[in-house]
Write a protein that holds these residues in place. Structure first.
Motif, short mmCIF file in Angstrom:
data_model
loop_
_atom_site.label_atom_id
_atom_site.label_comp_id
_atom_site.label_asym_id
_atom_site.label_seq_id
_atom_site.Cartn_x
_atom_site.Cartn_y
_atom_site.Cartn_z
N THR A 69 5.50 -22.75 -13.99
CA THR A 69 4.49 -22.93 -15.04
C THR A 69 3.24 -23.48 -14.37
O THR A 69 3.32 -24.12 -13.33
N PHE A 72 2.05 -28.12 -18.24
CA PHE A 72 2.99 -28.46 -19.29
C PHE A 72 2.57 -29.76 -19.95
O PHE A 72 1.77 -30.53 -19.40
N LEU A 74 4.15 -33.15 -22.02
CA LEU A 74 5.29 -33.96 -22.39
C LEU A 74 4.85 -34.95 -23.45
O LEU A 74 3.78 -35.55 -23.33
N VAL A 89 9.13 -31.45 -24.06
CA VAL A 89 8.20 -30.85 -23.12
C VAL A 89 8.00 -29.38 -23.50
O VAL A 89 8.93 -28.72 -23.94
N GLN A 92 9.04 -25.11 -22.00
CA GLN A 92 10.29 -25.54 -21.40
C GLN A 92 10.67 -24.56 -20.29
O GLN A 92 11.08 -23.44 -20.56
N THR A 93 10.48 -25.02 -19.08
CA THR A 93 10.87 -24.23 -17.91
C THR A 93 11.83 -25.10 -17.10
O THR A 93 12.00 -26.29 -17.38
N GLN A 95 11.44 -26.29 -14.17
CA GLN A 95 10.74 -27.38 -13.51
C GLN A 95 10.17 -28.41 -14.50
O GLN A 95 10.22 -29.60 -14.24
N SER A 96 9.65 -27.97 -15.64
CA SER A 96 9.12 -28.94 -16.60
C SER A 96 10.25 -29.76 -17.21
O SER A 96 10.09 -30.97 -17.47
#
Length: 130
Positions: A69, A72, A74, A89, A92-93, A95-96
């Motif tokens: 991404t 992002f 949060l 978050v 939503q990936t 990593q995020s």
């Protein structure tokens, strides 16, 4: 500060029925951050959590890996005892979500008492640059 909180609660009640709860929480947290009390707390917050945040970013977004991404957001509530609750978050990936899990474990300062047990809404908007 009490009048400000009453105004914010009215803002929440007005916006909550009209939109996405995530975005409503983001807007509330930004409103608090932009207040005089919110700005002074931001310094305390980042002095406490800044290094840990950088460490979590390095773990979840290593330089050797292409980010999944480019940015992002949060949103969470900083509750009494300096813990986070209701952490969300977007997007939503992998990593995020890694960042959200790691960030939740940080040691944070106590939120101002006037936020009660619900805690102080916080928002963190991250932009990923390789």
């Amino acid at each position: 500060m009490k009048n400000y909180l009453i105004s914010l609660l009215f803002f929440i009640a007005t916006v909550a029925g009209a939109g996405d709860p995530f975005n409503t929480r983001v807007q509330l947290a930004k409103s608090i951050e932009n207040s005089a009390d919110g700005q002074s707390f931001q310094k305390i917050f980042w002095d406490s959590a800044g290094d840990y945040t950088a460490s979590v970013m390095q773990q979840c977004f290593p330089k050797s890996t292409k980010p999944d991404t480019t940015a992002f957001t949060l949103v969470a509530n900083l509750i009494p005892r300096g813990a986070l609750a209701n952490v969300e978050v977007r997007p939503q990936t992998k990593q995020s979500l890694c960042f959200a899990r790691g960030f939740r474990k940080a040691s944070f300062p106590e939120p101002p008492e006037n936020f009660g047990n619900e805690g102080m809404p916080l928002v963190i908007e991250m932009k990923i640059t390789p």
